[in-house]
Design an enzyme around this catalytic site. Sequence first.
Site, mmCIF file in Angstrom:
data_model
loop_
_atom_site.group_PDB
_atom_site.id
_atom_site.type_symbol
_atom_site.label_atom_id
_atom_site.label_comp_id
_atom_site.label_asym_id
_atom_site.label_seq_id
_atom_site.Cartn_x
_atom_site.Cartn_y
_atom_site.Cartn_z
ATOM 1 N N TRP A 357 4.432 -46.968 28.133
ATOM 2 C CA TRP A 357 3.060 -47.399 27.845
ATOM 3 C C TRP A 357 3.031 -48.750 27.139
ATOM 4 O O TRP A 357 1.966 -49.355 26.985
ATOM 5 C CB TRP A 357 2.322 -46.341 27.019
ATOM 6 C CG TRP A 357 2.785 -46.192 25.600
ATOM 7 C CD1 TRP A 357 3.966 -45.684 25.171
ATOM 8 C CD2 TRP A 357 2.056 -46.532 24.409
ATOM 9 N NE1 TRP A 357 4.027 -45.693 23.795
ATOM 10 C CE2 TRP A 357 2.868 -46.202 23.301
ATOM 11 C CE3 TRP A 357 0.800 -47.076 24.173
ATOM 12 C CZ2 TRP A 357 2.476 -46.403 21.987
ATOM 13 C CZ3 TRP A 357 0.401 -47.280 22.853
ATOM 14 C CH2 TRP A 357 1.238 -46.944 21.771
ATOM 15 N N ASP A 358 4.189 -49.245 26.751
ATOM 16 C CA ASP A 358 4.286 -50.565 26.131
ATOM 17 C C ASP A 358 3.622 -51.634 26.997
ATOM 18 O O ASP A 358 3.002 -52.572 26.484
ATOM 19 C CB ASP A 358 5.753 -50.970 25.943
ATOM 20 C CG ASP A 358 6.569 -49.955 25.170
ATOM 21 O OD1 ASP A 358 6.129 -48.809 25.023
ATOM 22 O OD2 ASP A 358 7.674 -50.309 24.731
ATOM 23 N N GLU A 486 5.940 -41.389 16.076
ATOM 24 C CA GLU A 486 6.889 -40.382 16.552
ATOM 25 C C GLU A 486 7.646 -39.703 15.412
ATOM 26 O O GLU A 486 8.514 -38.857 15.668
ATOM 27 C CB GLU A 486 7.861 -41.018 17.547
ATOM 28 C CG GLU A 486 7.165 -41.440 18.831
ATOM 29 C CD GLU A 486 8.043 -42.285 19.742
ATOM 30 O OE1 GLU A 486 7.709 -42.396 20.929
ATOM 31 O OE2 GLU A 486 9.043 -42.853 19.252
ATOM 32 N N LYS A 598 6.237 -44.333 11.576
ATOM 33 C CA LYS A 598 7.104 -45.216 12.367
ATOM 34 C C LYS A 598 6.378 -46.472 12.824
ATOM 35 O O LYS A 598 6.923 -47.574 12.794
ATOM 36 C CB LYS A 598 7.644 -44.455 13.578
ATOM 37 C CG LYS A 598 8.605 -45.251 14.450
ATOM 38 C CD LYS A 598 9.052 -44.426 15.648
ATOM 39 C CE LYS A 598 10.034 -45.204 16.508
ATOM 40 N NZ LYS A 598 10.392 -44.495 17.753
ATOM 41 N N GLN A 599 5.146 -46.307 13.283
ATOM 42 C CA GLN A 599 4.379 -47.428 13.820
ATOM 43 C C GLN A 599 2.897 -47.123 13.726
ATOM 44 O O GLN A 599 2.497 -46.019 13.372
ATOM 45 C CB GLN A 599 4.766 -47.679 15.275
ATOM 46 C CG GLN A 599 4.335 -46.577 16.227
ATOM 47 C CD GLN A 599 4.909 -46.745 17.626
ATOM 48 O OE1 GLN A 599 6.060 -46.432 17.871
ATOM 49 N NE2 GLN A 599 4.099 -47.246 18.539
#
Length: 766
Positions: A357-358, A486, A598-599
């Site tokens: 999906w990046d 994640e 994580k993000q």
Amino acid sequence: MKPYLKEHPWSIIEDSFDKNYHQISESIFSIGNGHMGQRANFEETYSGESLQGSYMAGVYYPDKTRVGWWKNGYPEYFAKVLNATNWIGLSFKIDGEELDLNKADVKSFYRELNMKEGYLTRKFTAELSAGKVVEVEATRFVSIVNKEIGAIEYKLTPVNFSATVQVCSYLDGDIKNEDANYDEKFWDPVHVSAEDERTSVTVKTKKLDFYYCAMQETHIYQGDERQTGSVLNNETEKYSDVTFELELNENTPMTVYKYAANVTNRDHDISELEKAAALSLDQAVQKGFTQLKTEQSQQWEKKWLDSDIVIEGDVSAQQGIRFNIFQLNQTYTGEDERLNIGPKGFTGEKYGGSTYWDTEAYCLPFYLATSEQRIPRNLLIYRYNHLEKAKENAAKLGFSKGALYPMVTMNGEESHNEWEITFEEIHRNGAIAYAIYNYVNYTGDKSYLGEYGIEVLTEISRFWEDRVHYVEHKGYVMIGVTGPNEYENNVHNNWYTNRIAAWTLEYTLNVLDYLKDSDPDLYKKWVAKLAIKEEETSKWADIIHRMYYPYDEQRGVFLQQDLFLDKELMPVAELDDRHLPINQNWSWDRILRSCFIKQADVLQGLYFLNNEFDMDTKKRNFDFYEPMTVHESSLSPCVHAILACELGYKEKAYEMYLRTARLDLDNYNNDTEDGCHITSMAGTWMSVVEGFGGMKIKNDQLILNPFIPGNWTSYSFKIVFRHARLRVQIDQKHIDVTNESDVAVDAVIHGEQFRIEGKSSVSLDH
């Protein structure tokens, strides 16, 4: 890691040889042209630690899944980009001793990736065990003019001796992937040939029948005189070479020119593969190295014309952004709608080289603003062509309708085998839908909706309808999901997943209304073809109205998931440095129980759906979540940089920008040896253009709210918007926007309305 690369505005430079950094450099100095790529392995023999990597776009292998506990629904295989025939290989035996920098005494070493002109140069002086000293200068590139050609110029000078040298130029197809699940080799032999200065190797994959032919021709010169003396050939089932034996004279350089054609049956019939390679190789040899290199430079000049970002006063930042743009441009050209952008591009094997999906979330904006419209459109068509596979993926997981796009894929079929990602990280579906919106919103190309978009949106919406369920005390919920963060798995009501699902339903209904009003016949066609019923769209409207969103009234923030406040909350700043990165120092259990992120997760939603939220909402959520974010995903810093810019957090924005811009150059996450983080590099571009430049598209208008970091003298970027090409330059006092095209464009700059006619400029103070 201590930084070891020299700062330079147009080049990546390494001026000493450290074996500990060798595999990192192999990633960073990689070259590619959208069709093929090559890690920065040495041409000559190197017996030390190395990850050999030659890659062909679109050629992959279904490596059988290997897990400790098989769960129903697991994909049968993980799709992996293949380590292909090594076409750069040269070996030199000087009076019987092989030139090998792992064994020789390296007196000096210099390597430069010239990003402006698109080639790699290496120079070194080495002393062999017998005391013989050689100087070498090697230059290579893969052509962006002829996508199938790679070329090498390798000049070797004996400094203090004369001797007999054997030069072997080879093609080696007997290689394997380092990440092979069962340590198997993925290539079978088909045909080899070796006659005089030209040799070839043709191999095929053991599954899927990808055929690949590498063909080389090698010429050797001493001074200006071409050597045509003693030539020997050798062949094995996946290997061919040509060996020259000649006399080296002290201080007289010997130059090896190696041309290689790399062709596959993706572009040619199998029966014509070797003929195609020969034709491409003939053309390259006829041009010669110098002309090929000149053409390379000219074509890269054109690429930089549309995509360069210029930063004055900060060489580190300048080098970082150009490195990111360079890697993007050499990874994906948009010429082939069958291709997409792997997270490592042509720089390594990790993540399988597949589509994530990046692309939709991070890469699309770069190509929207720096390319012809057909190129980002091809990224959308790539997903459209995989729609039937996406519907199969949903059915495999037990859903009665709709499409679930894969987390990882080469051909549309799911090939990721980590349970919490494959089955739970379903927010990727929302990124596919958002990409359609983003493309139409940016380009104004609403025809895409009636040609392809509505079908994809409808099937994604059907998946969301099937995935949610209704409970009296909350409304529509989604349990058992993993959001973008994640470091939390199998949670309930991840805010971002719930919101992007409801947003997709909203957008799909809006597109249906648009088609109904603008083209009733087309609308009726799609309603009939997709069997869209009123009760179905009514259900979507109900889900939109009653979707549950976890929220903390006291703090005024959206909760990442239902139980997030049950965690022990603390900022990353309170962790001792020895714990970081936590993904390399903590158990998975400890990570999952922690509050550390994580993000961007909630903040990913605030970035995507930015216009839906007021500044206070963005500020409260940013202030709450960013301090708990470890940024251990390469995709994290850019979103935070953009939001920080909007909120006026200039120091945080600059910190996050440098982290994303120099993620690989400075090896922030201690993993660059596996390959560069190509898809997150588009986020670096976003950090400048959407962050510092404050670019948005709203109500069909271009909006710019730029500011400049305090340590920059000026910066400028170019964007293509609605067929107009604009150059935006910002210094500490002024903003100048120049329309380099003939197409007029409306823009709002710091709240002031402008119409910028073709070949004109506007300026204002800030």
